[in-house]
Design a protein around this motif. Structure first.
Motif, PDB file in Angstrom:
ATOM      1  N   TYR B 298       1.098  14.609   6.582  1.00 56.41           N
ATOM      2  CA  TYR B 298       1.373  15.280   7.857  1.00 56.41           C
ATOM      3  C   TYR B 298       0.046  15.489   8.572  1.00 56.41           C
ATOM      4  O   TYR B 298      -0.802  16.250   8.094  1.00 56.41           O
ATOM      5  N   THR B 299      -0.164  14.730   9.641  1.00 56.59           N
ATOM      6  CA  THR B 299      -1.414  14.902  10.390  1.00 56.59           C
ATOM      7  C   THR B 299      -1.136  14.904  11.880  1.00 56.59           C
ATOM      8  O   THR B 299      -0.335  14.107  12.369  1.00 56.59           O
ATOM      9  N   GLU B 300      -1.819  15.768  12.549  1.00 50.24           N
ATOM     10  CA  GLU B 300      -1.757  15.871  14.016  1.00 50.24           C
ATOM     11  C   GLU B 300      -0.327  15.827  14.551  1.00 50.24           C
ATOM     12  O   GLU B 300       0.010  15.037  15.444  1.00 50.24           O
ATOM     13  N   GLY B 301       0.511  16.642  13.958  1.00 52.57           N
ATOM     14  CA  GLY B 301       1.883  16.752  14.454  1.00 52.57           C
ATOM     15  C   GLY B 301       2.786  15.584  14.100  1.00 52.57           C
ATOM     16  O   GLY B 301       3.887  15.483  14.625  1.00 52.57           O
ATOM     17  N   GLN B 302       2.319  14.669  13.248  1.00 45.29           N
ATOM     18  CA  GLN B 302       3.133  13.510  12.857  1.00 45.29           C
ATOM     19  C   GLN B 302       3.425  13.566  11.363  1.00 45.29           C
ATOM     20  O   GLN B 302       2.513  13.738  10.550  1.00 45.29           O
ATOM     21  N   PHE B 303       4.708  13.414  11.033  1.00 47.33           N
ATOM     22  CA  PHE B 303       5.069  13.266   9.620  1.00 47.33           C
ATOM     23  C   PHE B 303       5.198  11.765   9.366  1.00 47.33           C
ATOM     24  O   PHE B 303       5.967  11.076  10.044  1.00 47.33           O
ATOM     25  N   VAL B 304       4.394  11.287   8.416  1.00 47.17           N
ATOM     26  CA  VAL B 304       4.423   9.849   8.108  1.00 47.17           C
ATOM     27  C   VAL B 304       4.930   9.677   6.682  1.00 47.17           C
ATOM     28  O   VAL B 304       4.415  10.304   5.746  1.00 47.17           O
ATOM     29  N   PHE B 305       5.953   8.848   6.535  1.00 42.87           N
ATOM     30  CA  PHE B 305       6.554   8.630   5.224  1.00 42.87           C
ATOM     31  C   PHE B 305       6.681   7.123   5.024  1.00 42.87           C
ATOM     32  O   PHE B 305       7.243   6.413   5.860  1.00 42.87           O
ATOM     33  N   ALA B 306       6.082   6.616   3.928  1.00 42.55           N
ATOM     34  CA  ALA B 306       6.127   5.176   3.684  1.00 42.55           C
ATOM     35  C   ALA B 306       6.782   4.899   2.341  1.00 42.55           C
ATOM     36  O   ALA B 306       6.575   5.643   1.375  1.00 42.55           O
ATOM     37  N   VAL B 307       7.579   3.846   2.307  1.00 39.09           N
ATOM     38  CA  VAL B 307       8.217   3.419   1.057  1.00 39.09           C
ATOM     39  C   VAL B 307       7.799   1.977   0.807  1.00 39.09           C
ATOM     40  O   VAL B 307       8.111   1.085   1.583  1.00 39.09           O
ATOM     41  N   LYS B 308       7.062   1.805  -0.312  1.00 47.07           N
ATOM     42  CA  LYS B 308       6.560   0.462  -0.623  1.00 47.07           C
ATOM     43  C   LYS B 308       7.224   0.007  -1.915  1.00 47.07           C
ATOM     44  O   LYS B 308       7.337   0.810  -2.858  1.00 47.07           O
ATOM     45  N   ASP B 309       7.672  -1.239  -1.953  1.00 46.86           N
ATOM     46  CA  ASP B 309       8.312  -1.709  -3.191  1.00 46.86           C
ATOM     47  C   ASP B 309       7.793  -3.079  -3.597  1.00 46.86           C
ATOM     48  O   ASP B 309       7.113  -3.757  -2.825  1.00 46.86           O
ATOM     49  N   THR B 310       8.114  -3.445  -4.831  1.00 44.18           N
ATOM     50  CA  THR B 310       7.717  -4.761  -5.328  1.00 44.18           C
ATOM     51  C   THR B 310       8.950  -5.663  -5.403  1.00 44.18           C
ATOM     52  O   THR B 310       9.077  -6.487  -6.303  1.00 44.18           O
ATOM     53  N   GLY B 311       9.851  -5.470  -4.469  1.00 43.98           N
ATOM     54  CA  GLY B 311      11.085  -6.265  -4.416  1.00 43.98           C
ATOM     55  C   GLY B 311      10.846  -7.665  -3.872  1.00 43.98           C
ATOM     56  O   GLY B 311       9.694  -8.104  -3.768  1.00 43.98           O
ATOM     57  N   PRO B 312      11.915  -8.366  -3.497  1.00 41.35           N
ATOM     58  CA  PRO B 312      11.812  -9.782  -3.099  1.00 41.35           C
ATOM     59  C   PRO B 312      11.109  -9.978  -1.752  1.00 41.35           C
ATOM     60  O   PRO B 312      10.743 -11.097  -1.416  1.00 41.35           O
ATOM     61  N   GLN B 359       6.232  -3.964   6.994  1.00 42.68           N
ATOM     62  CA  GLN B 359       5.235  -4.976   6.621  1.00 42.68           C
ATOM     63  C   GLN B 359       5.761  -5.658   5.383  1.00 42.68           C
ATOM     64  O   GLN B 359       6.033  -4.994   4.366  1.00 42.68           O
ATOM     65  N   SER B 360       5.930  -6.957   5.471  1.00 43.06           N
ATOM     66  CA  SER B 360       6.480  -7.649   4.310  1.00 43.06           C
ATOM     67  C   SER B 360       6.290  -9.148   4.446  1.00 43.06           C
ATOM     68  O   SER B 360       6.120  -9.665   5.552  1.00 43.06           O
ATOM     69  N   SER B 361       6.294  -9.841   3.321  1.00 45.06           N
ATOM     70  CA  SER B 361       6.412 -11.290   3.339  1.00 45.06           C
ATOM     71  C   SER B 361       7.207 -11.688   2.102  1.00 45.06           C
ATOM     72  O   SER B 361       7.239 -10.937   1.111  1.00 45.06           O
ATOM     73  N   LEU B 362       7.863 -12.800   2.218  1.00 39.04           N
ATOM     74  CA  LEU B 362       8.781 -13.213   1.158  1.00 39.04           C
ATOM     75  C   LEU B 362       8.057 -13.310  -0.190  1.00 39.04           C
ATOM     76  O   LEU B 362       7.006 -13.942  -0.294  1.00 39.04           O
ATOM     77  N   GLY B 363       8.603 -12.648  -1.187  1.00 36.31           N
ATOM     78  CA  GLY B 363       8.024 -12.690  -2.533  1.00 36.31           C
ATOM     79  C   GLY B 363       6.973 -11.630  -2.784  1.00 36.31           C
ATOM     80  O   GLY B 363       6.464 -11.502  -3.902  1.00 36.31           O
ATOM     81  N   TRP B 364       6.626 -10.868  -1.753  1.00 31.62           N
ATOM     82  CA  TRP B 364       5.530  -9.899  -1.901  1.00 31.62           C
ATOM     83  C   TRP B 364       5.940  -8.462  -1.586  1.00 31.62           C
ATOM     84  O   TRP B 364       5.126  -7.649  -1.188  1.00 31.62           O
ATOM     85  N   GLY B 365       7.192  -8.151  -1.774  1.00 33.63           N
ATOM     86  CA  GLY B 365       7.633  -6.785  -1.570  1.00 33.63           C
ATOM     87  C   GLY B 365       7.679  -6.391  -0.093  1.00 33.63           C
ATOM     88  O   GLY B 365       7.452  -7.229   0.787  1.00 33.63           O
ATOM     89  N   ALA B 366       8.005  -5.125   0.144  1.00 33.09           N
ATOM     90  CA  ALA B 366       8.126  -4.646   1.528  1.00 33.09           C
ATOM     91  C   ALA B 366       7.593  -3.225   1.624  1.00 33.09           C
ATOM     92  O   ALA B 366       7.608  -2.471   0.651  1.00 33.09           O
ATOM     93  N   GLU B 367       7.102  -2.888   2.807  1.00 31.16           N
ATOM     94  CA  GLU B 367       6.680  -1.518   3.041  1.00 31.16           C
ATOM     95  C   GLU B 367       7.227  -1.062   4.392  1.00 31.16           C
ATOM     96  O   GLU B 367       6.904  -1.609   5.449  1.00 31.16           O
ATOM     97  N   PHE B 368       8.125  -0.050   4.356  1.00 33.40           N
ATOM     98  CA  PHE B 368       8.660   0.555   5.571  1.00 33.40           C
ATOM     99  C   PHE B 368       7.910   1.861   5.802  1.00 33.40           C
ATOM    100  O   PHE B 368       7.762   2.667   4.876  1.00 33.40           O
ATOM    101  N   THR B 369       7.412   2.052   7.017  1.00 36.35           N
ATOM    102  CA  THR B 369       6.699   3.293   7.328  1.00 36.35           C
ATOM    103  C   THR B 369       7.343   3.955   8.543  1.00 36.35           C
ATOM    104  O   THR B 369       7.474   3.334   9.589  1.00 36.35           O
ATOM    105  N   LEU B 370       7.760   5.188   8.345  1.00 34.71           N
ATOM    106  CA  LEU B 370       8.301   5.899   9.503  1.00 34.71           C
ATOM    107  C   LEU B 370       7.354   7.021   9.904  1.00 34.71           C
ATOM    108  O   LEU B 370       6.690   7.626   9.065  1.00 34.71           O
TER     109      LEU B 370
END
Lengths: 111, 519
Positions: B298-312, B359-370
Motif C-alpha cells: 500500500y503506497t501513496e493511496g494505492q493498494f497493489v496486489f499481484a498474483v504470480k504463478d508458474t502455470g502454463p 504479464q505472461s508468455s506461453l510456458g512461463w507462467g502469468a502475473e496479474f497485478t491489480l
C-alpha cells in the motif's frame, strides 16, 4: 458498542434462536409465494406478495447474523421490482437465478 | 403584316384603354411639359402644370430630353403606392412623349407570384429538413436494430455458454444423487460422491454469483459500498482460503506483504475480496505444479496486489481477449469456467478507478497485478478500534421505531432499551405519525417501506406538522435516488439495511448529540 445486561444477552440469544427456528416457516412461505407466481404466470399480486416476503427477510436476516441470506433476499426483492406478466424471458431467468441463490442460502442457514 | 380590321382595332383600343388607363405627356426638347391627354386623373401627380420639368412628376425621365428610340421603364412607383409602366417615345417635332400605363394588376400578380415562390422555397426548405430528419431517424433505427441484434447475439451466446456451464456440474450432482438414493455407492465411493456434489454445488453457486453480477452491471445497478476495511485481514483471508486447495495440488502458496498492520482503508470490502478471489482462484486452478505467489503493498493511496504463478502462461495473441466476457483459452477449456471472472473484475476495477495488468508468455507462467486507489483510514480506524463504547444516556430519551417487520423491531428495541432509550414502536406509517404527534419523541427511526402509509409520506406529514427532531430513514435500497428522496422529504440521514447494531446506536447517539448541542 453498548454493553448488554446478562438478562438482555439472554433475551438476545433467545431472539436469535427463535429467528433461526422461524427460518423454516419463512422458507415455506417464500416457496409458496414463488409457486403462486409461477402458477399465475407472474400476476401482479402474486409478485407483490413474493417481493414483500423477500423484502422483510432482506431487512431482518442480516440483523440475526444471516448476512448472505439477507443479501440473497434483498437481491430477489430488487430483481422482482420490474417483473410482471409482460416480463421477458431474460428477466425471469435472472429472478430464477436469484431464487436459486436464496434457496441455497436457506440451506446453509438451516444446516 | 396585314392591318387589323377597324372594329377589331377599336375593340382593342377600348379594352386596353379601359384596363391600362393610358396617360400621355408631351415634353419639349428642354424637358418641359407642354401638355397632356388621356386618363391623367388616374395617377397622383400633384402640381401638374405646363412649363414645369417633367421629371418633377415622373421619376426616371431625368436627362432623357432627346432620344431616337423608345424606352420602357417597367413597374415604376408613384405616390400613394401606385405602380405604372413608363414608356418614353421620341417626338418627330423634337422632345418626347411620356406614356403612363397602369401596372397595378401586373405588379400585384408579380407580388403574388413572388409570395408563392417564397412559400415554395420555404416548403422546400422544410421538406429538406424533414428528409434530413427522416434520414437521421433511419440511421438511428438501423443503429438500434444493430445494437438489438448484437444484444440478442450476446444473449444467445450467453445462454448457450451458461447452459453448458450449468449442465456439467449438474450432471455430476444429479448422477451422484441418483446413485446415493439408490444405495449404489460403497463407503469408499461415498466420500468421492459427497466431494463431487459439494464442489459441483460450489461451482454452480459461483456461476450464479457471476451471472447476477453481470446482470447488475448490464442494468447499471452495480454500486460500491465503501466502509472501513483492514487490507491485512483481506489478504490473510486469501491465503487461508486458497491454502487447502494449493496443498491438495502440491503447490506452494506464498504471501509477501509490505502492508502496515493494521492497514485500514475506505473501500468496498466485499468487491475487493471478490477481485482477489478471482485472481487467486485462476492462479491455483491453472497451475499444476510449482508456486503461486501473492504480493501486496500500500503506497501513496494505492493498494497493489499481484498474483504470480508458474502455470502454463498465456500466449501473447490470447492476452487481448482474456478480459472479454465468455472468453476461454482453447488449450485450457477443460478447466475454464463461464469466462466471466476477469471481465467482471475488470468492470469492478473500472468502477473503483483501478486497473488490472497481465504479464505472461506461453510456458512461463502469468502475473496479474491489480491496483486500486483507496484512502487510508488509519487514524479513524484506530480511534474506532480504541472503543467508543456508547455511554448509556443519562435522561430518558424517547426514540420511536417505525417498522413493520417484527423481527427487526424486537432487535432494535432490545439494543435501544439497553442503551437507555425509551422506545416507542409503530407498525405503520400512519401509526408513526399519530404516535409522534402524541409523544413527541427525541428521534425517529423510520422504515421507508411500510403498509397503510409509507415512510416517505409519513415523514412529509410530520415535517409539515412542525415535528423538527431528527428522523433517520431505514431502507434496504442502496439506490442513490432513494437516499436522495428520503433526504428530500425531510429525513436527516439514512441507514441501509441490514444495519449493524453498533452502527445504529452510533448514528442515533450522533444525531441526539447534535440535537442536544443545537438545542
Amino acid at each position: 458498542m453498548v454493553e448488554l445486561s446478562q438478562q438482555a444477552q439472554m433475551r438476545l440469544q433467545q431472539m436469535r434462536d427463535n429467528y433461526k427456528q422461524s427460518l423454516s416457516a419463512k422458507k415455506n412461505e417464500l416457496e409458496a409465494a414463488w409457486a403462486q407466481c409461477m402458477q399465475s404466470e407472474w400476476e401482479a399480486n402474486a409478485v407483490a406478495k413474493l417481493q414483500s416476503l423477500a423484502h422483510k427477510l432482506g431487512g431482518s436476516a442480516g440483523l440475526y447474523g444471516f448476512n448472505e441470506l439477507g443479501e440473497a433476499s434483498r437481491a430477489l426483492d430488487g430483481g422482482l421490482a420490474g417483473v410482471s406478466q409482460q416480463a421477458d424471458k431474460a428477466s425471469l431467468q435472472t429472478v430464477l437465478a436469484l431464487m436459486v441463490q436464496l434457496e441455497s442460502q436457506f440451506s446453509v442457514a438451516l444446516s | 403584316m396585314a392591318v387589323l380590321p377597324d372594329h377589331v382595332l377599336s375593340y382593342l383600343q377600348e379594352n386596353i384603354s379601359g384596363r391600362l388607363s393610358p396617360a400621355c405627356f408631351y415634353v419639349d426638347a428642354h424637358g418641359k411639359l407642354l401638355s397632356w391627354s388621356g386618363v391623367v386623373d388616374a395617377y397622383p401627380l400633384p402640381g401638374l402644370e405646363a412649363g414645369r420639368a417633367v421629371d418633377e412628376f415622373i421619376p426616371l425621365v431625368v436627362g432623357l430630353n432627346e432620344i431616337d428610340f423608345p424606352l420602357v421603364f417597367p413597374l415604376v412607383g408613384l405616390a400613394e403606392d401606385v405602380v405604372v409602366n413608363v414608356h418614353v417615345l421620341p417626338r418627330k417635332a423634337g422632345g418626347l412623349y411620356v406614356l403612363l400605363l397602369d401596372a397595378m394588376d401586373e405588379y400585384n400578380s408579380r407580388q403574388v407570384y413572388q409570395q408563392k415562390t417564397n412559400e415554395v422555397q420555404l416548403l422546400n426548405a422544410r421538406l429538406k429538413k424533414v428528409l434530413r430528419q427522416l434520414e437521421k431517424t433511419q440511421l438511428e433505427l438501423e443503429q438500434k436494430r444493430a445494437e438489438a441484434e448484437e444484444a440478442s447475439r450476446l444473449k444467445s451466446r450467453f445462454i448457450a455458454g451458461m447452459s453448458h456451464e450449468f449442465r456439467t456440474p449438474l450432471t455430476s450432482i444429479m448422477g451422484y444423487t441418483e446413485m446415493l438414493q439408490r444405495g449404489m455407492l460403497d463407503s469408499s465411493q461415498l466420500n468421492v460422491a459427497s466431494q463431487s456434489i459439494a464442489s459441483g454445488a460450489q461451482h454452480l453457486m459461483s456461476l450464479i454469483d457471476n451471472i447476477l453480477d453481470q446482470a447488475r452491471f448490464a442494468a447499471g445497478e452495480m454500486a460500491l459500498h465503501n466502509a472501513p476495511v483492514d487490507l491485512v485481514a483481506v489478504v490473510n483471508d486469501m491465503q487461508a482460503m486458497f491454502a487447502p486447495l494449493a496443498e491438495q495440488k502440491g503447490l506452494n502458496l506464498e504471501l509477501l506483504s509490505t502492508l502496515p498492520e493494521p492497514c485500514w482503508v475506505e473501500a468496498d470490502g466485499m468487491r475487493l475480496r471478490q477481485l482477489l478471489i478471482n485472481l487467486c482462484s485462476n492462479a491455483v486452478k491453472y497451475t499444476d505444479s510449482g508456486l503461486v505467489m501473492l504480493t501486496c503493498a500500500y503506497t501513496e493511496g494505492q493498494f497493489v496486489f499481484a498474483v504470480k504463478d508458474t502455470g502454463p502462461g498465456i500466449a501473447e495473441h490470447e492476452q487481448q481477449f482474456i478480459f472479454n466476457e465468455f472468453h476461454r483459452i482453447p488449450s485450457q477449456s477443460a478447466k475454464s469456467g463461464a469466462g466471466l471472472g476477469l471481465a467482471i473484475s475488470q468492470q469492478i476495477l473500472e468502477m473503483m478507478g483501478g486497473g488490472l495488468t497481465l504479464q505472461s508468455s506461453l510456458g512461463w507462467g502469468a502475473e496479474f497485478t491489480l491496483s486500486v486507489p483507496v484512502s487510508s483510514l488509519s487514524r479513524r480506524a484506530e480511534t474506532s478500534r480504541a472503543g467508543t463504547a456508547l455511554v448509556p444516556v443519562e435522561r430518558t430519551v424517547k426514540v420511536l421505531v417505525a417498522e413493520d417487520n417484527p423481527d427487526v423491531v424486537q432487535l432494535f428495541e432490545l439494543f435501544l432499551q439497553s442503551a437507555g432509550y425509551d422506545v416507542l414502536v409503530a407498525k405503520t406509517g400512519q401509526q408513526a405519525v399519530d404516535l409522534v404527534l402524541q409523544h413527541v419523541p427525541d428521534l425517529v427511526l423510520m422504515d421507508m417501506s411500510m403498509p397503510v402509509l409509507d415512510g416517505y409520506t409519513a415523514v412529509q406529514q410530520l415535517r409539515a406538522k412542525g415535528f423538527d427532531s431528527p428522523i433517520l430513514a431505514l431502507t434496504a435500497s442502496p439506490a442513490p435516488q432513494d437516499k436522495a428522496r428520503a433526504l428530500e422529504v425531510g429525513c436527516n440521514s439514512y441507514l441501509l439495511k441490514p444495519i449493524a447494531m453498533d452502527e445504529l446506536l452510533s448514528k442515533v447517539s450522533e444525531y441526539l448529540c447534535v440535537e442536544a448541542k443545537n438545542g
